[in-house]
Design an enzyme around this catalytic site. Structure first.
Site, mmCIF file in Angstrom:
data_model
loop_
_atom_site.group_PDB
_atom_site.id
_atom_site.type_symbol
_atom_site.label_atom_id
_atom_site.label_comp_id
_atom_site.label_asym_id
_atom_site.label_seq_id
_atom_site.Cartn_x
_atom_site.Cartn_y
_atom_site.Cartn_z
ATOM 1 C CE1 TYR A 113 50.559 -99.713 116.175
ATOM 2 C CE2 TYR A 113 51.199 -100.380 114.676
ATOM 3 C CZ TYR A 113 51.974 -100.506 115.641
ATOM 4 O OH TYR A 113 52.296 -101.608 116.372
ATOM 5 C CD GLU A 124 29.495 -78.897 111.951
ATOM 6 O OE1 GLU A 124 28.729 -78.971 112.745
ATOM 7 O OE2 GLU A 124 30.125 -78.369 110.360
#
Length: 216
Positions: free
Chosen positions: A121, A75
């Site tokens: 958050y 990847e």
């Protein structure tokens, strides 16, 4: 201990923490971080986050050449796409975390803003998360899709695959991807319950107070 040795140890410590708590499994996931000389340390292909060896991490020099360590993750196009398009990227983490993958499979997932605004958050640590379509594992097209965002997103969700997050350093990237997974878990837990998320005004207040990247 040299700065690079300390970074190698930190990468493996944080990766093992993610693995031990079930945020990725088997030999899934990959992680990378910038070195002081502009190179990269990258988890090798086919390795488990629970058993990374600091001495065997793939080492790239500042020109992008693989100069030491084991063969890197397949990847790499994902990682290099973030580094090339976001000057603030000091680390990239990719997981196969269960709840975020499950959320990506649902038909009403918002491609432009994948995570619902349930807590401040997720917004503070991630901004808007782009949902990308399914690609075969290792397909360089994943990297091209990230490049197509022109550096506007620090996090993407690969449909039916897993999240990828860039952060200023490896600890920040790991913290952010954990927030992504936890927000996805909250979204699934409260699905169908008419849960009250943050209002548009509350989202805007978070974005303004914490100087969050939030393109409309």
């Amino acid at each position: 201990m040299s700065e690079e040795s300390a970074l190698r140890e930190q990468i493996c410590l944080l990766a093992k923490s993610l693995f031990d708590r079930g945020l990725t499994h088997g030999s899934t996931g990959n992680i990378s971080a910038r070195t002081d000389d502009g190179g990269l340390l990258v988890s090798p292909t086919g390795t488990s986050f629970g058993r990374l060896d600091p001495g065997r991490l793939s080492r790239f020099d500042a020109s992008g050449a693989h100069v030491a360590g084991d063969k890197p993750t397949k990847e790499m196009p994902l990682h290099t796409a973030f580094y090339d398009t976001r000057s603030t990227a000091g680390a990239v983490v990719h997981l196969h975390s269960c709840h975020s993958v499950a959320l990506s499979m649902l038909p009403d997932a918002d491609a432009d803003n994948f995570l619902p605004p349930l807590t401040p958050y997720g917004i503070m640590k991630l901004g808007k998360v782009q949902l990308l379509p399914f690609f075969l594992p290792g397909d360089p097209a994943m990297g091209e899709a990230v490049r197509g965002l022109a550096g506007k997103r620090s996090a993407v969700m690969l449909a039916n695959h897993g999240p990828v997050v860039a952060g200023k350093d490896v600890e920040a990237a790991c913290n952010a991807i954990e927030e992504l997974e936890d927000t996805a878990r909250l979204a699934l837990m409260t699905r169908g319950m008419a849960a009250q998320g943050l209002t548009e005004d509350q989202v805007r207040a978070v974005v303004t107070k914490f100087d969050v990247e939030w393109d409309d």
